[in-house]
Design a protein around this motif. Sequence first.
Motif, PDB file in Angstrom:
ATOM      1  N   ALA A  25       0.796  -1.451  -0.134  1.00  0.00           N
ATOM      2  CA  ALA A  25       0.149  -0.023   0.026  1.00  0.00           C
ATOM      3  C   ALA A  25       0.860   1.253   0.106  1.00  0.00           C
ATOM      4  N   SER A  26       2.090   1.196   0.549  1.00  0.00           N
ATOM      5  CA  SER A  26       2.790   2.299   0.755  1.00  0.00           C
ATOM      6  C   SER A  26       3.938   2.456  -0.321  1.00  0.00           C
ATOM      7  N   GLY A  27       4.129   1.314  -0.842  1.00  0.00           N
ATOM      8  CA  GLY A  27       5.244   1.291  -2.066  1.00  0.00           C
ATOM      9  C   GLY A  27       6.702   1.223  -1.591  1.00  0.00           C
ATOM     10  N   VAL A  28       6.515   0.891  -0.304  1.00  0.00           N
ATOM     11  CA  VAL A  28       8.084   0.692   0.221  1.00  0.00           C
ATOM     12  C   VAL A  28       8.305  -0.873   0.208  1.00  0.00           C
ATOM     13  N   PRO A  29       9.517  -1.212  -0.612  1.00  0.00           N
ATOM     14  CA  PRO A  29       9.689  -2.638  -0.584  1.00  0.00           C
ATOM     15  C   PRO A  29       9.666  -3.378   0.547  1.00  0.00           C
ATOM     16  N   LEU A  30       9.254  -4.777   0.422  1.00  0.00           N
ATOM     17  CA  LEU A  30       8.844  -5.570   1.776  1.00  0.00           C
ATOM     18  C   LEU A  30       9.886  -5.616   2.547  1.00  0.00           C
ATOM     19  N   SER A  31      11.190  -5.914   1.718  1.00  0.00           N
ATOM     20  CA  SER A  31      12.355  -6.334   2.609  1.00  0.00           C
ATOM     21  C   SER A  31      12.925  -4.889   3.200  1.00  0.00           C
ATOM     22  N   THR A  32      12.712  -3.869   2.652  1.00  0.00           N
ATOM     23  CA  THR A  32      13.180  -2.475   3.511  1.00  0.00           C
ATOM     24  C   THR A  32      12.084  -2.170   4.547  1.00  0.00           C
ATOM     25  N   LEU A  33      10.891  -2.558   4.482  1.00  0.00           N
ATOM     26  CA  LEU A  33      10.012  -2.431   5.465  1.00  0.00           C
ATOM     27  C   LEU A  33      10.357  -3.274   6.655  1.00  0.00           C
ATOM     28  N   SER A  34      10.588  -4.519   6.325  1.00  0.00           N
ATOM     29  CA  SER A  34      10.986  -5.558   7.239  1.00  0.00           C
ATOM     30  C   SER A  34      12.064  -5.120   7.989  1.00  0.00           C
ATOM     31  N   SER A  35      13.308  -4.444   7.474  1.00  0.00           N
ATOM     32  CA  SER A  35      14.562  -4.549   7.957  1.00  0.00           C
ATOM     33  C   SER A  35      14.291  -2.959   8.881  1.00  0.00           C
ATOM     34  N   ILE A  36      13.590  -1.970   8.510  1.00  0.00           N
ATOM     35  CA  ILE A  36      13.336  -0.786   9.281  1.00  0.00           C
ATOM     36  C   ILE A  36      12.544  -1.611  10.453  1.00  0.00           C
ATOM     37  N   GLU A  37      11.547  -2.326  10.503  1.00  0.00           N
ATOM     38  CA  GLU A  37      10.780  -2.565  11.805  1.00  0.00           C
ATOM     39  C   GLU A  37      11.391  -3.649  12.441  1.00  0.00           C
ATOM     40  N   ASN A  38      12.609  -4.292  12.052  1.00  0.00           N
ATOM     41  CA  ASN A  38      13.487  -5.128  12.685  1.00  0.00           C
ATOM     42  C   ASN A  38      14.776  -4.267  13.153  1.00  0.00           C
ATOM     43  N   ALA A  39      14.747  -3.064  13.096  1.00  0.00           N
ATOM     44  CA  ALA A  39      15.794  -2.045  13.584  1.00  0.00           C
ATOM     45  C   ALA A  39      17.492  -2.712  12.776  1.00  0.00           C
ATOM     46  N   THR A  40      17.112  -3.166  11.884  1.00  0.00           N
ATOM     47  CA  THR A  40      18.424  -3.383  11.066  1.00  0.00           C
ATOM     48  C   THR A  40      19.044  -2.866  10.002  1.00  0.00           C
ATOM     49  N   ALA A  41      17.979  -1.853   9.423  1.00  0.00           N
ATOM     50  CA  ALA A  41      18.067  -0.888   8.229  1.00  0.00           C
ATOM     51  C   ALA A  41      19.212   0.131   8.741  1.00  0.00           C
ATOM     52  N   ARG A  42      20.124   0.188   7.876  1.00  0.00           N
ATOM     53  CA  ARG A  42      21.033   1.196   8.045  1.00  0.00           C
ATOM     54  C   ARG A  42      21.198   2.495   7.399  1.00  0.00           C
ATOM     55  N   ARG A  43      20.294   2.310   6.017  1.00  0.00           N
ATOM     56  CA  ARG A  43      19.961   3.185   5.426  1.00  0.00           C
ATOM     57  C   ARG A  43      18.569   3.596   5.364  1.00  0.00           C
TER      58      ARG A  43
END
Length: 285
Positions: free
Chosen positions: A35-53
Amino acid sequence: MQSPISPSVRRRRLARELRRLREAHDLKLAAAAKASGVPLSTLSSIENATARRIRTRDIDALADLYGTTDDVRAALHRLTRESKETGWWSSYKDIFGSNALPDFEAEASMLRRFEGLTLPGLLQTPEYAAAVFRAGRAIPEADVERRVQARMERRNIFNRIKPPHLIAVIDEGALRRVIGGPTVMQAQLEHLKNMALRHHIDVQVLPYSAGAHLALAGPFTILDFPTPIDPPLVYVETAVDGLYLDQTDDVERYNVAFSNVQGVALSTALSFELIEDVLKSLEST
């Protein structure tokens, strides 16, 4: 003086807030991504606090999807910016790895440490730390000085305007194990005494007479943070790396273990006396 902001703490806070907003709208991760257009892998990494960028447009897309207020949107962007900051420890990635303990220590309000074999790193002298790193000659001599420098930098958290409260429970064996020779050990115990006199540092010795206890598996640190929105974190040292635990059940097990060893340890006053006794025995040899 090092920054009081911990990028990792801010990433965890951003992750929990975005997860809360998604769940408040009764959306699964895949549905929110689509719905947001944010890649699933990106959203998953953000919500898991592993996203660096984390991209600004992704935060805006999620804020649009969840219908946040301007204040909440601004707070999400602030957390995103702060999650990208770098502290002094970033120049020691070869020592601390990608998940640096000092990153979390920078914002912790309380550190509860159990140590069974050596004195806690935050309470070590440079000479004692060097002797620990030289043990078994497993670390090249050229790397010892750099590791000592990194460890000494960690101690700067005690120079903050509001330093964290350190509660260190140390096994008696760590006091009696002569590391680096008598002279180094004497200086180390004197330093330990001086640190134990600080109002924000409590040192308790776990005597041999305490017998079996719940921390026999090894050393660990429980980090508490000043606000309820940042839950406690447990750091467990291994032979090759450090393990971070933040699940409620895991943290509670370590809380129980620390309460057990603290309960059977000597009081701070009696611990101070034991440190002095061990120091006198060293001086007489």
